[in-house]
Design a protein around this motif. Sequence first.
Motif, short mmCIF file in Angstrom:
data_model
loop_
_atom_site.label_atom_id
_atom_site.label_comp_id
_atom_site.label_asym_id
_atom_site.label_seq_id
_atom_site.Cartn_x
_atom_site.Cartn_y
_atom_site.Cartn_z
N GLN A 173 0.83 -1.21 0.00
CA GLN A 173 0.00 0.00 0.00
C GLN A 173 0.87 1.26 0.00
O GLN A 173 0.54 2.25 -0.64
CB GLN A 173 -0.95 0.02 1.21
N LYS A 174 1.96 1.20 0.74
CA LYS A 174 2.86 2.35 0.78
C LYS A 174 3.48 2.57 -0.61
O LYS A 174 3.61 3.70 -1.08
CB LYS A 174 3.95 2.13 1.84
N ALA A 175 3.81 1.48 -1.28
CA ALA A 175 4.35 1.57 -2.64
C ALA A 175 3.31 2.21 -3.58
O ALA A 175 3.64 3.03 -4.43
CB ALA A 175 4.75 0.20 -3.16
N ALA A 176 2.04 1.83 -3.39
CA ALA A 176 0.98 2.40 -4.22
C ALA A 176 0.88 3.91 -4.00
O ALA A 176 0.66 4.68 -4.93
CB ALA A 176 -0.36 1.72 -3.92
N LEU A 177 1.07 4.33 -2.74
CA LEU A 177 1.04 5.76 -2.45
C LEU A 177 2.21 6.47 -3.12
O LEU A 177 2.06 7.55 -3.71
CB LEU A 177 1.07 6.00 -0.94
N ILE A 178 3.38 5.85 -3.07
CA ILE A 178 4.56 6.49 -3.68
C ILE A 178 4.42 6.53 -5.20
O ILE A 178 4.82 7.51 -5.84
CB ILE A 178 5.85 5.78 -3.20
N ARG A 179 3.81 5.51 -5.77
CA ARG A 179 3.54 5.52 -7.22
C ARG A 179 2.70 6.75 -7.58
O ARG A 179 2.92 7.42 -8.58
CB ARG A 179 2.79 4.24 -7.61
N THR A 231 -2.62 17.89 -0.11
CA THR A 231 -3.98 18.02 0.39
C THR A 231 -4.61 16.64 0.25
O THR A 231 -4.35 15.96 -0.74
CB THR A 231 -4.75 19.04 -0.47
N ALA A 232 -5.42 16.23 1.25
CA ALA A 232 -5.95 14.87 1.18
C ALA A 232 -7.43 14.81 1.52
O ALA A 232 -7.91 15.54 2.40
CB ALA A 232 -5.17 13.94 2.11
N LEU A 233 -8.14 13.95 0.81
CA LEU A 233 -9.53 13.64 1.11
C LEU A 233 -9.62 12.12 1.30
O LEU A 233 -9.40 11.37 0.36
CB LEU A 233 -10.43 14.11 -0.05
N LEU A 234 -9.89 11.70 2.52
CA LEU A 234 -9.91 10.28 2.89
C LEU A 234 -11.33 9.81 3.13
O LEU A 234 -12.04 10.40 3.93
CB LEU A 234 -9.09 10.08 4.17
N VAL A 235 -11.73 8.77 2.44
CA VAL A 235 -13.03 8.15 2.67
C VAL A 235 -12.82 6.89 3.48
O VAL A 235 -11.95 6.08 3.15
CB VAL A 235 -13.68 7.81 1.31
N THR A 236 -13.58 6.72 4.55
CA THR A 236 -13.39 5.54 5.40
C THR A 236 -14.65 5.17 6.17
O THR A 236 -15.49 6.02 6.46
CB THR A 236 -12.22 5.76 6.38
N HIS A 237 -14.80 3.87 6.50
CA HIS A 237 -15.85 3.43 7.43
C HIS A 237 -15.39 3.61 8.86
O HIS A 237 -16.17 3.49 9.79
CB HIS A 237 -16.08 1.92 7.33
N ASP A 238 -14.08 3.77 9.01
CA ASP A 238 -13.45 3.61 10.31
C ASP A 238 -13.32 4.96 11.02
O ASP A 238 -12.51 5.81 10.65
CB ASP A 238 -12.06 3.00 10.05
N ILE A 239 -14.14 5.15 12.05
CA ILE A 239 -14.18 6.44 12.74
C ILE A 239 -12.80 6.75 13.33
O ILE A 239 -12.32 7.88 13.25
CB ILE A 239 -15.23 6.43 13.87
N ASP A 252 -9.48 6.19 -0.95
CA ASP A 252 -10.76 5.47 -0.77
C ASP A 252 -10.51 4.18 0.00
O ASP A 252 -10.09 3.18 -0.57
CB ASP A 252 -11.40 5.19 -2.13
N GLU A 253 -10.78 4.21 1.30
CA GLU A 253 -10.59 3.04 2.17
C GLU A 253 -9.22 2.39 1.96
O GLU A 253 -9.14 1.17 1.77
CB GLU A 253 -11.67 1.98 1.87
N PRO A 254 -8.14 3.15 1.98
CA PRO A 254 -6.85 2.60 1.56
C PRO A 254 -6.28 1.55 2.52
O PRO A 254 -5.37 0.82 2.14
CB PRO A 254 -5.93 3.82 1.52
N PHE A 255 -6.82 1.46 3.73
CA PHE A 255 -6.24 0.53 4.71
C PHE A 255 -7.16 -0.64 5.02
O PHE A 255 -6.84 -1.49 5.85
CB PHE A 255 -5.93 1.26 6.03
N SER A 256 -8.33 -0.68 4.39
CA SER A 256 -9.36 -1.60 4.86
C SER A 256 -9.04 -3.07 4.58
O SER A 256 -9.61 -3.95 5.21
CB SER A 256 -10.73 -1.23 4.30
N ALA A 257 -8.12 -3.34 3.65
CA ALA A 257 -7.79 -4.75 3.39
C ALA A 257 -6.67 -5.26 4.30
O ALA A 257 -6.26 -6.40 4.19
CB ALA A 257 -7.39 -4.92 1.93
N LEU A 258 -6.19 -4.41 5.21
CA LEU A 258 -5.03 -4.79 6.03
C LEU A 258 -5.46 -5.24 7.43
O LEU A 258 -6.53 -4.87 7.91
CB LEU A 258 -4.10 -3.59 6.16
N ASP A 259 -4.59 -6.02 8.08
CA ASP A 259 -4.89 -6.40 9.45
C ASP A 259 -4.78 -5.18 10.37
O ASP A 259 -4.18 -4.18 10.01
CB ASP A 259 -3.95 -7.52 9.91
N TYR A 260 -5.38 -5.30 11.55
CA TYR A 260 -5.56 -4.14 12.42
C TYR A 260 -4.25 -3.43 12.74
O TYR A 260 -4.14 -2.21 12.63
CB TYR A 260 -6.27 -4.58 13.71
#
Length: 248
Positions: A138-144, A184-192, A156-164
């Motif tokens: 995921q970090k590589a995807a961010l650097i890409r 600048t960032a806009l993060l969408v998440t289920h996770d409060i 868009d839910e960038p961490f949801s497939a990872l373990d806690y």
Amino acid sequence: MEGALLSVENVSVYYHTPQGETEAVRDLSFSVQKGEFVAVVGPSGCGKTTMLSLIMGLNPPSAGQVRFPLGPCPMGYMLQRDNLLEWRTLEKNTVLGLEVQHRLNGESRGQTVALLKKYGLGDFLSHLPGQLSGGMRQKAALIRTLALDPELLLLDEPFSALDYQTRLTLADEVFAIIHEEGKTALLVTHDIGEAVSMADRVLVFSDRPATMKREIVLDFPRSMRPLARRESPAFQEYFAAIWKELQQ
Ligand SMILES: Nc1ncnc2c1ncn2[C@@H]1O[C@H](COP(=O)(O)OP(=O)(O)OP(=O)(O)O)[C@@H](O)[C@H]1O
Ligand SMILES: [Mg+2]
């Protein structure tokens, strides 16, 4: 609004399918200031991804408009799936966007490799994605994405497939990278907890069709990182306030 990089104004979205019409977003307005980190939380299926595709220009609003008051705004994405190509090395994956845009040269490659090294992936440049952990991928995807030097990052839910545990540490790192690189960032998440630990401001969306229920400004010191925020009493208060808002 002065300094708004992005302005979403009275936007509504309807999807038309053979099964009928779905109203996904209703009369939604908000803006994102340059340098701000905004999180959006809302129930599953409420219209969050729809709102991001609207901002990316992938589908037009049925009503209202999306504006970029400061001028054209290059955007980058970080999604739930990293979409790394399994047959390309880490380095070759992270320069892929540059290559596709015919912007790959000695300088841009050097800058991308420097980012990989700076953020802890320097020892894995010639590894294949299958040889990396989920968090590293995921970090590589961010650097890409960062290699293309976007102004606005849409997450868009960038961490949801990872373990806690990986989610918590990666969120901490991603926060630091985004601040360090001045994005600048806009993060969408289920996770409060994710929203409260990372953002400057949280937008709470209603059930579908997505409308704005509430905006909560988070008053943490700017340098306070997600893991530290989670330890603070204010974290629990914000968490409870957003939880309550989502229940209503
Ligand atoms: N391309 C499409 N065509 C028709 N309906 C769609 C399309 N994309 C989304 N929808 C519908 O619009 C609504 C909102 O979907 P969206 O993916 O934006 O929600 P979401 O908040 O991102 O959900 P999740 O939290 O599960 O990711 C859903 O009812 C969905 O079925
Ligand atoms: Mg979604």
